[in-house]
Scaffold this motif. Structure first.
Motif, short mmCIF file in Angstrom:
data_model
loop_
_atom_site.label_atom_id
_atom_site.label_comp_id
_atom_site.label_asym_id
_atom_site.label_seq_id
_atom_site.Cartn_x
_atom_site.Cartn_y
_atom_site.Cartn_z
N ARG A 34 0.82 -1.22 0.00
CA ARG A 34 0.00 0.00 0.00
C ARG A 34 0.85 1.27 0.00
N ASP A 35 2.09 1.15 0.42
CA ASP A 35 2.96 2.32 0.56
C ASP A 35 3.33 2.87 -0.82
N GLY A 54 13.78 4.10 -2.60
CA GLY A 54 13.90 3.62 -3.97
C GLY A 54 13.17 2.31 -4.19
N VAL A 55 12.98 2.00 -5.45
CA VAL A 55 12.23 0.82 -5.83
C VAL A 55 12.98 -0.46 -5.47
N PHE A 56 14.29 -0.48 -5.69
CA PHE A 56 15.08 -1.68 -5.43
C PHE A 56 15.04 -2.07 -3.96
N VAL A 57 15.22 -1.11 -3.08
CA VAL A 57 15.17 -1.39 -1.65
C VAL A 57 13.76 -1.81 -1.24
N HIS A 58 12.76 -1.19 -1.85
CA HIS A 58 11.38 -1.55 -1.58
C HIS A 58 11.11 -3.01 -1.97
N LEU A 59 11.59 -3.43 -3.13
CA LEU A 59 11.41 -4.81 -3.58
C LEU A 59 12.17 -5.80 -2.68
N LEU A 60 13.37 -5.43 -2.26
CA LEU A 60 14.13 -6.31 -1.37
C LEU A 60 13.45 -6.46 -0.01
#
Length: 90
Positions: free
Chosen positions: A50-51, A57-63
């Protein structure tokens, strides 16, 4: 009547065996505290999905999302193994 009594005793013996397994496995207390931990992981995953503000960043979010998903499966499978060892699942 005799058959009823023997059936009752057989069920009683099975329940005693299962209860002894439960007592033996509850002695590893950390399992009790991790019992429903996967629910916290579900909440974390939904919060991450939901965030819309991806601060790092996207990469850290995916990790981070991947780490939460792995944690979810870890806790679910840990509960399955624990129940299996207690004799609640076959």
């Amino acid at each position: 009547m005799n058959q009823l009594i023997s059936t009752y005793r057989l069920n009683e013996i099975n329940s005693v065996i299962v209860s002894k397994r439960v007592v033996e496995n509850i002695s590893s207390g950390r399992k009790v505290f991790k019992f429903l931990k996967f629910i916290d992981e579900i909440k974390s995953i939904t919060d991450l999905l939901r965030d819309s503000k991806k601060k790092h960043g996207v990469f850290v979010h995916l990790l981070t999302l991947l780490a939460r998903i792995c944690g979810f499966f870890y806790y679910i499978l840990d509960n399955v193994v624990w129940f299996s060892n207690m004799g609640m699942m076959r």
